[in-house]
Write an enzyme that holds these catalytic residues in place. Structure first.
Site, PDB file in Angstrom:
ATOM      1  CG  ASP A 227      -2.003  -0.859   0.974  1.00  0.00           C
ATOM      2  OD1 ASP A 227      -2.350  -1.658  -0.067  1.00  0.00           O
ATOM      3  OD2 ASP A 227      -2.917  -1.044   2.068  1.00  0.00           O
ATOM      4  CG  ASP A 229      -1.936   3.963   3.240  1.00  0.00           C
ATOM      5  OD1 ASP A 229      -1.349   2.751   3.126  1.00  0.00           O
ATOM      6  OD2 ASP A 229      -2.959   4.047   3.326  1.00  0.00           O
ATOM      7  CD1 TRP A 289     -10.502  -0.624   2.443  1.00  0.00           C
ATOM      8  CD2 TRP A 289     -12.163  -1.686   3.500  1.00  0.00           C
ATOM      9  NE1 TRP A 289     -10.283  -0.898   3.488  1.00  0.00           N
ATOM     10  CE2 TRP A 289     -11.090  -1.951   4.208  1.00  0.00           C
ATOM     11  CE3 TRP A 289     -13.402  -2.354   4.061  1.00  0.00           C
ATOM     12  CZ2 TRP A 289     -11.063  -2.357   5.560  1.00  0.00           C
ATOM     13  CZ3 TRP A 289     -13.320  -2.782   5.201  1.00  0.00           C
ATOM     14  CH2 TRP A 289     -12.318  -2.981   6.132  1.00  0.00           C
ATOM     15  CD  GLU A 292      -7.962  -6.256  -0.881  1.00  0.00           C
ATOM     16  OE1 GLU A 292      -9.406  -6.172  -0.494  1.00  0.00           O
ATOM     17  OE2 GLU A 292      -7.120  -5.498  -0.110  1.00  0.00           O
ATOM     18  CG  ASP A 293      -6.844  -7.847   3.071  1.00  0.00           C
ATOM     19  OD1 ASP A 293      -8.118  -8.059   3.003  1.00  0.00           O
ATOM     20  OD2 ASP A 293      -6.319  -7.081   3.933  1.00  0.00           O
ATOM     21  CG  MET A 319      -1.767   3.509   7.009  1.00  0.00           C
ATOM     22  SD  MET A 319      -3.458   3.053   7.303  1.00  0.00           S
ATOM     23  CE  MET A 319      -4.231   4.720   7.899  1.00  0.00           C
ATOM     24  CG  HIS A 322      -5.800   7.512   4.488  1.00  0.00           C
ATOM     25  ND1 HIS A 322      -6.987   6.962   3.739  1.00  0.00           N
ATOM     26  CD2 HIS A 322      -4.952   6.391   4.677  1.00  0.00           C
ATOM     27  CE1 HIS A 322      -6.863   5.565   3.613  1.00  0.00           C
ATOM     28  NE2 HIS A 322      -5.675   5.248   4.240  1.00  0.00           N
ATOM     29  NE  ARG A 324     -14.614   3.893   4.520  1.00  0.00           N
ATOM     30  CZ  ARG A 324     -14.250   2.492   4.651  1.00  0.00           C
ATOM     31  NH1 ARG A 324     -13.355   2.054   3.695  1.00  0.00           N
ATOM     32  NH2 ARG A 324     -14.017   2.123   5.665  1.00  0.00           N
TER      33      ARG A 324
HETATM   34  N1  UDH Z   1      -5.702   3.056  -2.831  1.00  0.00           N
HETATM   35  C1  UDH Z   1      -5.137   4.547  -3.606  1.00  0.00           C
HETATM   36  N2  UDH Z   1      -6.257   5.305  -3.900  1.00  0.00           N
HETATM   37  C2  UDH Z   1      -7.465   5.252  -3.685  1.00  0.00           C
HETATM   38  C3  UDH Z   1      -7.823   3.920  -3.041  1.00  0.00           C
HETATM   39  C4  UDH Z   1      -6.863   3.071  -2.538  1.00  0.00           C
HETATM   40  O1  UDH Z   1      -4.040   4.612  -4.055  1.00  0.00           O
HETATM   41  O2  UDH Z   1      -8.452   5.732  -3.879  1.00  0.00           O
HETATM   42  C5  UDH Z   1      -4.634   2.394  -2.664  1.00  0.00           C
HETATM   43  C6  UDH Z   1      -3.407   2.751  -1.703  1.00  0.00           C
HETATM   44  O3  UDH Z   1      -2.149   2.351  -1.996  1.00  0.00           O
HETATM   45  C7  UDH Z   1      -3.884   2.376  -0.240  1.00  0.00           C
HETATM   46  C8  UDH Z   1      -4.484   0.928  -0.760  1.00  0.00           C
HETATM   47  O4  UDH Z   1      -5.045   1.252  -1.999  1.00  0.00           O
HETATM   48  O5  UDH Z   1      -2.745   2.213   0.464  1.00  0.00           O
HETATM   49  C9  UDH Z   1      -5.453   0.543   0.226  1.00  0.00           C
HETATM   50  O6  UDH Z   1      -6.664   1.428   0.283  1.00  0.00           O
HETATM   51  P1  UDH Z   1      -6.791   2.080   1.748  1.00  0.00           P
HETATM   52  O7  UDH Z   1      -5.924   2.797   1.996  1.00  0.00           O
HETATM   53  O8  UDH Z   1      -8.217   2.734   1.548  1.00  0.00           O
HETATM   54  O9  UDH Z   1      -7.123   0.986   2.708  1.00  0.00           O
HETATM   55  P2  UDH Z   1      -7.183   1.016   4.060  1.00  0.00           P
HETATM   56  O10 UDH Z   1      -7.531  -0.373   4.655  1.00  0.00           O
HETATM   57  O11 UDH Z   1      -7.906   2.098   4.661  1.00  0.00           O
HETATM   58  O12 UDH Z   1      -5.509   1.362   4.291  1.00  0.00           O
HETATM   59  C10 UDH Z   1      -9.359   2.133   4.530  1.00  0.00           C
HETATM   60  C11 UDH Z   1     -10.078   3.413   4.947  1.00  0.00           C
HETATM   61  C12 UDH Z   1      -9.860   3.829   6.272  1.00  0.00           C
HETATM   62  C13 UDH Z   1     -10.782   5.065   6.316  1.00  0.00           C
HETATM   63  C14 UDH Z   1     -10.348   5.640   8.006  1.00  0.00           C
HETATM   64  C15 UDH Z   1     -11.052   6.826   7.997  1.00  0.00           C
HETATM   65  N3  UDH Z   1     -10.617   7.305   9.533  1.00  0.00           N
HETATM   66  C1  NGS Z   2     -10.615  -7.057   7.583  1.00  0.00           C
HETATM   67  C2  NGS Z   2     -10.736  -6.704   6.045  1.00  0.00           C
HETATM   68  C3  NGS Z   2      -9.535  -6.511   5.326  1.00  0.00           C
HETATM   69  C4  NGS Z   2      -8.856  -5.622   6.107  1.00  0.00           C
HETATM   70  C5  NGS Z   2      -8.522  -5.604   7.528  1.00  0.00           C
HETATM   71  C6  NGS Z   2      -8.106  -4.135   8.159  1.00  0.00           C
HETATM   72  O1  NGS Z   2     -11.806  -6.744   8.193  1.00  0.00           O
HETATM   73  O2  NGS Z   2      -9.791  -6.632   4.137  1.00  0.00           O
HETATM   74  O3  NGS Z   2      -9.980  -5.512   8.138  1.00  0.00           O
HETATM   75  O4  NGS Z   2      -8.647  -3.256   7.552  1.00  0.00           O
HETATM   76  N1  NGS Z   2     -11.714  -7.872   5.582  1.00  0.00           N
HETATM   77  C7  NGS Z   2     -13.178  -7.988   5.447  1.00  0.00           C
HETATM   78  O5  NGS Z   2     -13.594  -6.851   5.376  1.00  0.00           O
HETATM   79  C8  NGS Z   2     -13.454  -9.139   4.976  1.00  0.00           C
HETATM   80  S1  NGS Z   2      -8.110  -1.818   7.972  1.00  0.00           S
HETATM   81  O6  NGS Z   2      -8.398  -1.649   9.342  1.00  0.00           O
HETATM   82  O7  NGS Z   2      -6.639  -1.960   7.788  1.00  0.00           O
HETATM   83  O8  NGS Z   2      -9.028  -0.821   7.200  1.00  0.00           O
HETATM   84  O9  NGS Z   2      -7.499  -5.451   5.506  1.00  0.00           O
END
Ligand code: UDH
Ligand code: NGS
Length: 376
Positions: A227, A229, A289, A292-293, A319, A322, A324
């Site tokens: 990722d 970030d 979102w 997939e992992d 991290m 950011h 959503r």
């Molecule tokens: N990513 C992008 N652009 C986007 C979406 C995702 O570049 O518009 C890439 C980026 O590399 C990111 C990765 O996909 O690090 C994973 O996406 P994510 O950062 O959205 O996933 P994460 O689980 O965060 O880290 C989920 C949103 C949490 C919101 C919390 C609000 N307080």
């Molecule tokens: C789980 C998600 C994963 C995600 C993890 C951490 O619940 O994809 O949280 O998310 N699985 C499902 O939703 C089935 S996080 O806190 O980084 O946004 O990677």
């Protein structure tokens, strides 16, 4: 009598003076000619040297032709200056010279790089600038490629970053990761896979695209999926592959430096080509979102692989906070999909991947591949 002898003494004196003068003249002429002959010999030697350096290299022979080169005689510009000569020596050696003096075969880099420093300070308070990062990493080549100068890297690693509209995060990633990856003595390339358009985001499909596109460029044997970030806080967490698929972001600050659950495989992971192909790559149909992992984890488990991880201490990472992203809302189908990984994985993966490359841009610090991955 006295007057006679005085007169003859005067004559003798004048003759002697004349002889001395003639001798001096002779010596001066000899010296002048000798010095001029030295000049000529010096110029000849210089010219010979320039000829020896330039002769095997056709491009340079045109710039500094030897006097003995009949083709170049017209355009001769004199012996090369010190700077010119250094430039010539910096040029790659021509093939015939290789046989005379074989290129030294590099030894393999050690299993653990001696350049590692351990824990690192990571913060996101000060903005970073691409020009500055470039200046601070002069050994990184165009497109974000690097390999150690003094040893042969243990692994050729492609780093794949799924991306859309996260330029500020990418700058921090480049700022922190390039120095770390160089200290880890990897032969690496950075590939930012940018989803074109404003359709719903598909992280896993972008990772599949990164795998295919990176392999078109170089014979990578290991793939790190990161990722944009996530920044490691310890350079001993090497971004390479292991005998089992590796989960690298094991203690994230946002989870209180712990794994959120045992099967968690999100954030940063690495897989060898064999490991990746064994699971038919990643799913292409997780739009939005989440999940997939977990699907990737299920694939690995179903093929009897286990997860390798660094220690909690070495696996610490931060991290960049950011909101959503738009068009990456939680995928309502994710729970149903991860319940059926074993049934779907043979048909959904690298063998069913389809996409269109929109643009490939080579920047100083990374290669950006913009792709149309379609929509659900
Ligand atoms: N990513 C992008 N652009 C986007 C979406 C995702 O570049 O518009 C890439 C980026 O590399 C990111 C990765 O996909 O690090 C994973 O996406 P994510 O950062 O959205 O996933 P994460 O689980 O965060 O880290 C989920 C949103 C949490 C919101 C919390 C609000 N307080
Ligand atoms: C789980 C998600 C994963 C995600 C993890 C951490 O619940 O994809 O949280 O998310 N699985 C499902 O939703 C089935 S996080 O806190 O980084 O946004 O990677």
């Amino acid at each position: 009598m006295a007057a006679d002898s005085a007169a003859s003494f005067g004559l003798l004196h004048r003759v002697c003076k004349l002889v001395v003068l003639l001798c001096l003249l002779h010596i001066s002429v000899t010296v002048v000619f000798y010095v001029r002959s030295l000049d000529i010999r010096f110029a000849f030697v210089q010219n010979q040297q320039s000829h020896n350096i330039t002769q095997p290299n056709q491009v340079l022979t045109n710039d500094f032709p030897s006097r003995t080169d009949p083709k170049g005689a017209e355009s001769y510009k004199g012996a090369p200056t010190e700077v010119q000569q250094r430039d010539q020596e910096d040029e790659p050696k021509p093939p015939e010279q290789k046989t005379e003096e074989p290129v030294k075969k590099l030894e393999k880099c050690p299993e653990t790089s001696p350049l590692l420093v351990g824990p690192l300070r990571v913060d996101f308070n000060t903005p970073v600038d691409l020009e500055q990062i470039k200046k601070e990493n002069p050994a990184v080549r165009h497109g974000g490629r690097f390999r150690p100068r003094d040893c042969k890297a243990q692994q050729k690693v492609a780093i794949i970053i799924p991306f859309r509209k996260r330029d500020e995060h990418l700058r921090y990633w480049l700022y922190y990761l390039h120095p770390i990856l160089q200290r880890q003595q990897l032969d690496y390339g950075v590939y930012v896979i940018n989803q074109d358009g404003d359709e719903i985001f598909n992280r896993a499909k972008l990772l599949n695209v990164g795998y295919v596109e990176a392999l078109k460029e170089y014979d990578y044997e290991c793939f790190v999926f990161s990722d944009v970030d996530l920044i490691p806080m310890d350079d001993r967490n090497t971004y390479k592959c292991f005998s089992q698929p590796r989960h690298l972001s094991v203690s994230m600050d946002k989870f209180g430096f712990r794994l959120p659950y045992n099967q968690y495989f999100g954030g940063v992971s690495s897989m060898s080509k064999d490991q990746y192909l064994k699971i038919n790559g990643f799913p292409n149909n997780y739009w939005g979102w989440g999940g997939e992992d977990d699907d990737i984890y299920n694939r690995l488990a179903s093929k009897g692989m286990s997860i390798s991880r660094p220690s909690g201490e070495q696996g610490k990472c931060r991290m960049i906070r950011h909101q959503r992203d738009k068009k990456n809302e939680p995928n309502p189908q994710r729970f149903d999909r991860i319940a059926h990984t074993r049934q779907t994985m043979a048909k959904d993966g690298i063998n069913s991947l389809s996409y269109e490359v929109v643009k490939i841009e080579k920047f100083d610090l990374f290669t950006k591949i913009t792709v149309d991955v379609g929509k659900p």
